[in-house]
Design a protein around this motif. Structure first.
Motif, PDB file in Angstrom:
ATOM      1  N   SER A 179       4.753   0.673 -12.499  1.00 42.15           N
ATOM      2  CA  SER A 179       5.324  -0.655 -12.737  1.00 42.15           C
ATOM      3  C   SER A 179       5.060  -1.616 -11.577  1.00 42.15           C
ATOM      4  O   SER A 179       5.185  -2.825 -11.726  1.00 42.15           O
ATOM      5  N   ARG A 180       4.712  -1.097 -10.398  1.00 48.90           N
ATOM      6  CA  ARG A 180       4.433  -1.968  -9.234  1.00 48.90           C
ATOM      7  C   ARG A 180       3.581  -1.198  -8.240  1.00 48.90           C
ATOM      8  O   ARG A 180       3.734   0.007  -8.066  1.00 48.90           O
ATOM      9  N   PHE A 181       2.711  -1.922  -7.551  1.00 47.34           N
ATOM     10  CA  PHE A 181       1.715  -1.228  -6.747  1.00 47.34           C
ATOM     11  C   PHE A 181       1.095  -2.189  -5.737  1.00 47.34           C
ATOM     12  O   PHE A 181       0.865  -3.355  -6.065  1.00 47.34           O
ATOM     13  N   VAL A 182       0.858  -1.723  -4.520  1.00 44.49           N
ATOM     14  CA  VAL A 182       0.100  -2.543  -3.573  1.00 44.49           C
ATOM     15  C   VAL A 182      -1.354  -2.066  -3.613  1.00 44.49           C
ATOM     16  O   VAL A 182      -1.690  -1.017  -3.067  1.00 44.49           O
ATOM     17  N   SER A 183      -2.177  -2.834  -4.283  1.00 44.91           N
ATOM     18  CA  SER A 183      -3.587  -2.461  -4.445  1.00 44.91           C
ATOM     19  C   SER A 183      -4.358  -2.778  -3.164  1.00 44.91           C
ATOM     20  O   SER A 183      -3.870  -3.498  -2.291  1.00 44.91           O
ATOM     21  N   HIS A 184      -5.595  -2.268  -3.087  1.00 43.66           N
ATOM     22  CA  HIS A 184      -6.423  -2.583  -1.920  1.00 43.66           C
ATOM     23  C   HIS A 184      -6.744  -4.075  -1.868  1.00 43.66           C
ATOM     24  O   HIS A 184      -6.933  -4.633  -0.795  1.00 43.66           O
ATOM     25  N   ARG A 185      -6.755  -4.736  -3.028  1.00 40.62           N
ATOM     26  CA  ARG A 185      -6.953  -6.187  -3.001  1.00 40.62           C
ATOM     27  C   ARG A 185      -5.827  -6.857  -2.228  1.00 40.62           C
ATOM     28  O   ARG A 185      -6.056  -7.765  -1.432  1.00 40.62           O
ATOM     29  N   MET A 187      -3.878  -5.389  -0.010  1.00 37.78           N
ATOM     30  CA  MET A 187      -3.995  -4.991   1.404  1.00 37.78           C
ATOM     31  C   MET A 187      -5.125  -5.755   2.083  1.00 37.78           C
ATOM     32  O   MET A 187      -5.016  -6.176   3.231  1.00 37.78           O
ATOM     33  N   GLY A 188      -6.217  -5.937   1.344  1.00 36.30           N
ATOM     34  CA  GLY A 188      -7.352  -6.681   1.897  1.00 36.30           C
ATOM     35  C   GLY A 188      -6.975  -8.113   2.246  1.00 36.30           C
ATOM     36  O   GLY A 188      -7.550  -8.725   3.143  1.00 36.30           O
ATOM     37  N   ALA A 189      -5.947  -8.638   1.540  1.00 40.09           N
ATOM     38  CA  ALA A 189      -5.482  -9.998   1.826  1.00 40.09           C
ATOM     39  C   ALA A 189      -4.506 -10.006   3.005  1.00 40.09           C
ATOM     40  O   ALA A 189      -4.076 -11.080   3.442  1.00 40.09           O
ATOM     41  N   GLY A 190      -4.131  -8.812   3.501  1.00 42.06           N
ATOM     42  CA  GLY A 190      -3.288  -8.760   4.697  1.00 42.06           C
ATOM     43  C   GLY A 190      -1.953  -8.061   4.550  1.00 42.06           C
ATOM     44  O   GLY A 190      -1.125  -8.097   5.451  1.00 42.06           O
ATOM     45  N   HIS A 191      -1.715  -7.392   3.401  1.00 44.61           N
ATOM     46  CA  HIS A 191      -0.461  -6.643   3.252  1.00 44.61           C
ATOM     47  C   HIS A 191      -0.524  -5.372   4.107  1.00 44.61           C
ATOM     48  O   HIS A 191      -1.546  -4.708   4.137  1.00 44.61           O
ATOM     49  N   PRO A 192       0.573  -5.040   4.813  1.00 43.21           N
ATOM     50  CA  PRO A 192       0.523  -3.813   5.614  1.00 43.21           C
ATOM     51  C   PRO A 192       0.299  -2.574   4.737  1.00 43.21           C
ATOM     52  O   PRO A 192       0.697  -2.545   3.576  1.00 43.21           O
ATOM     53  N   ARG A 193      -0.346  -1.584   5.328  1.00 44.60           N
ATOM     54  CA  ARG A 193      -0.479  -0.276   4.674  1.00 44.60           C
ATOM     55  C   ARG A 193       0.920   0.277   4.453  1.00 44.60           C
ATOM     56  O   ARG A 193       1.776   0.154   5.325  1.00 44.60           O
ATOM     57  N   LEU A 194       1.167   0.874   3.297  1.00 50.18           N
ATOM     58  CA  LEU A 194       2.494   1.440   3.051  1.00 50.18           C
ATOM     59  C   LEU A 194       2.548   2.853   3.618  1.00 50.18           C
ATOM     60  O   LEU A 194       1.651   3.653   3.399  1.00 50.18           O
ATOM     61  N   LEU A 257      -9.194   1.605  -4.060  1.00 51.31           N
ATOM     62  CA  LEU A 257      -9.413   2.103  -2.696  1.00 51.31           C
ATOM     63  C   LEU A 257      -8.121   2.444  -1.961  1.00 51.31           C
ATOM     64  O   LEU A 257      -8.130   3.230  -1.018  1.00 51.31           O
ATOM     65  N   ALA A 258      -6.985   1.873  -2.394  1.00 50.96           N
ATOM     66  CA  ALA A 258      -5.726   2.152  -1.701  1.00 50.96           C
ATOM     67  C   ALA A 258      -5.314   3.620  -1.840  1.00 50.96           C
ATOM     68  O   ALA A 258      -4.420   4.082  -1.139  1.00 50.96           O
TER      69      ALA A 258
END
Ligand code: HEC
Ligand code: HEC
Ligand code: HEC
Ligand code: HEC
Length: 449
Positions: A179-185, A187-194, A257-258
């Motif tokens: 339902s929710r996910f931090v994709s590599h896109r 992260m590539g925009a600057g979200h910290p690695r989880l 890639l995440a």
């Protein structure tokens, strides 16, 4: 790896086996009930007292703790800061991060508009109902004397006390689920690695509840090591499910890639850091196997007869992902699904597992063994191993099974030294970490009283 590393050996926990029954609770973000808003919990006679009440089963100052100390209360505000603005701009989110479901789903409680009560506010961040479930059907009844927790749950309260349900909840935002996910896109925009470990983070969050005799009476048992183990199993499963899901596991020509080890790609070319640890050759992608490594140690200790089969399944997956000849053309996605099913069975077993001190030591010994076999050459794996050791040894210390004050001091010293080797993700030296970990062998051997 910032504050999570400060977990030490003074954490509180109980250790008896839970009488938990399998449950199919719906996560708060998917509940059919209406969310009434955090403000409804905030009165000083409800959960907004300035100090814990004596003589009450719960603290009554939960709102005060949350709003003043808990980062979840600031999760929405984060979306207004410069980092979020930059992420949103790079992703082309014209409405801004604070209006984008891609961000609100985790940085707030974001039910569909039809299920938001008049006083529900996205700006409350990750509020009470994001974890305890939309309160429409239980807000009144849960304060009536004599109402049981089971009755509240039947009315839509989320069973946060159950280890598997708690893991599902926390991991849905901290690792991501369907339902929710931090994709590599993102992260590539600057979200910290989880980076997440359930027991460590449960201890790190400012406590707005107390696991005491009264809690046990109402809600059953609490075993921090079991929580750690279930967290590892579920994180592995979430990762494999994402990999196997055609909607989430693909991005153009590439997989998502995440799900892979970040530093498999992000490191200088001059740094020759390939090792044969996964049984696949150089120049291949590797999955982020940090949770699977922990789970392998857990399976080895809790199910010795099944350990080789489990380990083989993991190896086959790595080899198929890398397209190794040894995989005989096996489909990596089918292998991910079958490993996910195996892990689901282990989750059922772990729910019933009692982690005695002997078993906790066996898991620790297994992790040290993995260090000897150079399995922590990726930062994410080393980070999980550190949090695991910190979690297991604090549990042992609490049971007086770490050799008294001297043993605890020794462990704390060694953990602090180990932590130094993790301080800088980009300059991580696996050999130093492995050496530090192996230095723990003597500290965890059974102490004769
Ligand atoms: C799957 C859940 C999830 C999604 C989706 C998500 N985040 Fe996050 N985000 C997190 C978590 C969890 C953290 C905290 C990481 C930690 O400290 O361990 C975080 C941290 C952050 C931080 C750093 C905060 C700090 O205190 O340093 C920023 C900035 C951020 N997110 C912005 C965004 C933006 C903008 C979006 C949308 C494009 C977004 N996030 C989408 C879960 C998510
Ligand atoms: C990030 C998730 C999260 C948020 C946000 C959160 N809680 Fe909790 N809460 C938990 C967990 C986990 C527990 C411990 C398990 C349990 O007792 O069910 C808990 C326990 C409790 C308890 C039970 C204590 C007991 O002894 O039975 C109360 C009451 C409570 N929370 C109230 C609140 C209120 C009020 C808010 C909002 C101001 C809030 N919580 C926000 C996760 C959360
Ligand atoms: C709805 C999504 C969501 C859920 C559910 C959730 N979290 Fe979080 N959590 C976040 C976000 C977003 C942040 C980052 C907030 C910030 O940086 O201000 C965060 C931050 C944290 C932090 C602070 C980390 C740090 O770097 O200081 C801890 C600890 C934490 N969460 C523990 C938990 C635990 C334990 C649970 C389950 C009981 C849980 N969270 C459930 C979204 C969530
Ligand atoms: C398969 C290789 C690969 C993996 C694995 C990978 N990345 Fe990337 N990453 C890339 C590529 C390619 C780019 C785009 C680089 C560019 O635009 O110059 C990128 C870009 C980034 C950027 C933006 C850098 C910039 O210059 O703006 C960040 C941040 C990032 N990745 C973080 C991560 C994190 C965190 C992980 C692990 C969860 C990860 N990556 C895993 C290949 C990878």
């Amino acid at each position: 790896m910032k504050r999570m590393l400060s977990a030490c050996l003074m954490l509180a926990c109980g250790l008896v086996l839970a009488a938990s029954s399998p449950s199919t609770a719906v996560l708060p973000n998917a509940s059919p009930h209406q969310s009434v808003g955090t403000v409804n919990c905030a009165s000083s006679t409800c959960h907004g007292a300035v100090a814990p009440w004596t003589g009450s089963t719960v603290q009554q100052n939960e709102y005060t703790t949350w709003s003043r100390l808990d980062k979840h209360a600031k999760a929405y505000a984060v979306l207004l800061n410069a980092q979020s603005r930059s992420i949103a701009a790079k992703l082309g989110l014209k409405q801004g991060a604070e209006n984008a479901p891609e961000c609100l789903d985790c940085h707030s409680h974001n039910p569909p508009p039809a299920l938001r009560g008049e006083r529900h506010m996205l700006s409350d961040g990750v509020g009470c109902e994001a974890c305890h479930g939309p309160a429409d059907k239980w807000i009144r009844s849960h304060t009536v004397p004599g109402t049981t927790h089971a009755e509240n749950v039947a009315n839509g309260m989320y069973p946060t006390e159950k280890p598997v349900e708690q893991a599902k909840l926390c991991l849905s935002c901290h690792v991501g689920d369907n339902s929710r996910f931090v994709s590599h896109r993102i992260m590539g925009a600057g979200h910290p690695r989880l980076s997440f470990e359930l027991d460590t983070f449960a201890q790190l969050a400012p406590a707005h509840y107390k696991i005491d005799d009264d809690w046990h009476k109402r809600k059953g048992d609490y075993d921090s090591v079991r929580l750690w183990a279930i967290g590892q199993a579920l994180a592995s499963k979430n990762q494999l499910d994402a990999l196997a899901d055609p909607k989430r596991g693909r991005d153009g020509l590439f997989p998502e890639l995440a799900l892979f080890d970040c530093h498999a790609c992000h490191h200088p070319m001059s740094e020759k850091k390939w090792t044969p640890r996964l049984g696949v050759g150089p120049g291949r992608m590797r999955l982020n196997d940090s949770n699977l490594l922990m789970l392998r140690a857990i399976v080895r200790a809790t199910d010795p007869n099944g350990a080789n089969a489990f380990s083989d399944q993991v190896t086959q997956l790595h080899q198929a992902v890398a397209g190794n000849a040894a995989a005989h053309g096996a489909d990596p996605l089918a292998l991910a699904s079958s490993l996910s099913a195996t892990i689901q069975r282990y989750i059922g077993k772990l729910e019933q597992q009692r982690f005695t001190p002997a078993l906790q030591r066996a898991v620790l010994a297994g992790l040290i063994d993995e260090a000897k076999r150079q399995q922590f050459s990726d930062y994410a794996g080393a980070e999980q191993a550190y949090m695991a050791i910190s979690s297991l040894s604090s549990s042992l210390a609490k049971q007086g099974a770490l050799g008294g004050a001297a043993g605890v001091a020794d462990m704390n010293r060694k953990l602090a030294a180990l932590r130094v080797t993790l301080a800088n993700e980009e300059a991580f030296k696996p050999d130093l970490f492995a050496k530090g970990l192996q230095g723990l062998s003597r500290t965890i051997t059974p102490q004769v009283n």
